[in-house]
Each structure stands twice: as C-alpha cells, then as structure tokens.
Design a protein around this motif. Structure first.
Motif, short mmCIF file in Angstrom:
data_model
loop_
_atom_site.label_atom_id
_atom_site.label_comp_id
_atom_site.label_asym_id
_atom_site.label_seq_id
_atom_site.Cartn_x
_atom_site.Cartn_y
_atom_site.Cartn_z
N LEU A 48 31.49 40.10 30.98
CA LEU A 48 31.75 40.66 29.66
C LEU A 48 31.08 39.83 28.58
N PRO A 60 42.41 41.75 37.74
CA PRO A 60 41.60 42.84 37.23
C PRO A 60 42.44 43.82 36.41
N ALA A 61 42.04 43.99 35.17
CA ALA A 61 42.76 44.92 34.31
C ALA A 61 42.23 46.33 34.47
N PHE A 62 41.13 46.48 35.20
CA PHE A 62 40.53 47.78 35.36
C PHE A 62 40.69 48.22 36.80
N PHE A 65 32.00 44.79 33.04
CA PHE A 65 32.92 44.66 31.90
C PHE A 65 34.06 43.71 32.18
N THR A 66 34.04 43.04 33.33
CA THR A 66 35.08 42.02 33.55
C THR A 66 34.43 40.64 33.71
N ARG A 67 33.71 40.47 34.80
CA ARG A 67 33.13 39.14 35.05
C ARG A 67 31.99 38.84 34.11
N LEU A 117 39.53 48.39 39.87
CA LEU A 117 38.38 47.88 40.61
C LEU A 117 38.19 48.70 41.86
N SER A 155 32.74 48.15 36.48
CA SER A 155 33.94 47.30 36.51
C SER A 155 33.55 45.83 36.64
N THR A 212 37.81 39.58 41.26
CA THR A 212 37.97 38.95 39.97
C THR A 212 39.44 38.68 39.71
#
Lengths: 112, 201
Positions: free
Chosen positions: B173, B144-146, B169-171, B148, B166, B141
């Motif tokens: 969301l 990525p702020a998380f 809550f990212t792709r 991954l 992960s 992604t």
C-alpha cells in the motif's frame, strides 16, 4: 492434446530460462538503440524497450516462484515509465523549442 | 502449443525490436515498438499475468506510445536521420558494446542454477540465500482486512486480478501511495516544462 500426439521435443510449458534469455536479448537491443541512434525520441523508445525487457523477466520469475511480488513491481515500473515519458517528452519539446532540433549531437552543451 | 506461441511471439518481438533500432525513420521506429509491446503482452498472457497484459496494451501500447507519436508529429522530426556526419567511427563500438552485453547476459543466465525453484535455496547459492525462502508461496499478510484469496497463492493463482489487488492494497500500500505522489510530481514537472515561458533569456 493426447500424449501420443504431442511433439516430444516441445516442453509443456515455456521454461523460465527462455523468458530470461529473451529478456536479455531485448534489453541488449534496447542498449544498441541507445548507443546507435542520434534522435532523442528514438533513444527514448529504446529506453522503453529496455524497461519492458526487464518487466518480462520480472513476470517470468513471479510465475516461477508463485509470488505476486514480481507482478507488483511491474506495476511500479510502468508507473515510473509513464512519469519518465511525460517529463522526458516535455524536456525534448523544450529543447526543440530553443534549438529546433532533437539530434543529440547538437545538444551537447554539457559536454566537458 | 504454448511453446509454439512463445517462439512465434519471441521471434516477432526480437525482429520488431531490431527493426525499431535500425530504422532511420522515427515514425517507423515507434510503430515497430508498438508491435514489440504487443508481443510482450502475449508473453504476459502465457505467464498467467492477464491483468498485466491488459495494462501493457492499454498503458504502453496505448497511452505512452500515443504520447510519443504525438510529440513526434508535433515536432515533425520523423524525416529520416541523415547518414551520419560526425562521430560515425563510434557506431561499430556501439554494436560491439551491445554484443558484449548479450554475451555477458547469456553467460550469466546459463551459469545460473538451471533447476527451477528447487535450486534457489540449495547449496549452490549459499547460506545467505537460504535464509530468505524465496521459493515458498507468499506468506499470509498479517491481519488481512480484505478478502484474500485462499492461502498459498500458487503459480496457478498468479495473475488473477482480485488476488493481485489484494496484495497491492495491503502489503504494497505504501509504495502504491508513493507512486501516486510520483505521478503528481511528473504532471507538475511536465506542465512546467511545456509551459510557454516569458522571453527572459
């Protein structure tokens, strides 16, 4: 399991096709339930079975392609199914209040 | 071993589903459906989707079926359906339609390319399918702020709860948030439907 000991006919992992065939069979059984039963609640359960059959296929394909998308979609299917059950059971309870029955043959006001 | 577990669970699932459909007593139908749901949770475990298996047992076999049984007992309609009076001639057609569906799906499955993951982008499926590389591992992604999982989420990684979250809550969301609105609408709808309405009819 040592290699000489394993049954040769059995594959190591279950192929995706087996899951897809199983999913198709469960879906068809759900369809049969929708077509055969007259109790609105049983029809509802059959619809749940159909949704679950599709979920099995989703997860099987997610494993085959090594992606999460199938599993994520199963989450959304479960959420939609939960919403559907809540609203649908509310409707059934409402019909039962006014008609004292959940037999779908007695609730055919919309028949043209 | 895995295959044996699959065969046993599949046999139980199909048998329980058939019993669910053929049962005249709605209460027994519900209990057989719970058994089918447990078997499906077994399939999820075999497929490596451990978290989904837990959710299947907790949400489906737990919450949804308890709701169904609650309504079943509330309405007290669990007594067996009377053997049919009208429209009985339609039942064979239902069976025939379901059998046709089984045959159709079986043909569709058996005609699909049997080579797993390799034939998807192959010549048999056409050039349009080739443009979308389904068979590759998940693309990373953007930004990525998380934390991954290590890149190239492979088949072995699928189902790990952290990796699943992960991605969710990212792709995904936006669909996740839309789902919450859907659930809110369902709560409101169910409340309105179940409310005792004034005698206006």
């Amino acid at each position: 399991m040592p290699p000489g000991f394993a049954l040769p006919a059995l594959p190591a992992t279950v192929p995706t096709e087996a899951y897809v065939v199983l999913s198709a069979v469960l879906f068809a059984i759900g369809t049969l339930g929708v077509l055969l039963r007259k109790n609105a609640l049983t029809i509802f359960m059959s619809i749940e079975l159909m949704l679950n059959a599709v979920n099995v296929a989703f997860v099987a394909f997610a494993r085959q392609f090594g992606q999460f998308d199938g599993q994520i979609f199963v989450f959304f299917v479960m959420a939609v199914a939960a919403a559907e059950v809540a609203v649908g059971l509310g409707i059934i309870v409402d019909i039962f209040r006014s008609r004292r029955t959940v037999d779908i043959d007695d609730v055919s006001w919309l028949r043209g | 071993m895995e295959f044996v577990v699959f065969v046993i669970a599949a046999a139980v699932a199909v048998a329980a589903a058939l019993m669910m459909v053929l049962q005249r007593n709605a209460m027994y139908s519900a209990l057989f459906l719970v058994l089918t749901f447990f078997c499906i949770a077994v399939f999820y475990v075999l497929l490596g989707a451990f978290f989904l298996a837990v959710v299947q047992v907790a949400v489906y076999a737990g919450a949804i079926m308890v709701l169904m049984l609650f309504v079943l007992m509330l309405l007290n309609v669990a007594h067996p359906e009377p053997a049919d009076r009208r429209l009985a001639f339609l039942k064979p057609f239902g069976v025939i339609a379901a059998l046709v569906l089984v045959i159709e799906l079986a043909v569709a499955v058996l005609q699909a390319p049997t080579e797993p993951a390799a034939a998807v982008g192959g010549a048999a499926t056409g050039a349009a399918r080739q443009a979308t590389p389904i068979a590759r591992p998940a693309p990373a992604t953007p930004a990525p702020a998380f934390p991954l999982p290590p890149e190239g989420v492979g088949a072995a990684e699928v189902g790990h709860t952290q990796a699943l979250a992960s991605v969710l809550f990212t792709r995904f969301l936006l669909p996740f948030e839309v789902t919450s609105i859907l659930l809110l609408a369902a709560i409101l709808g169910a409340t309105v439907l179940a409310r005792k309405r004034p005698e206006t009819t």
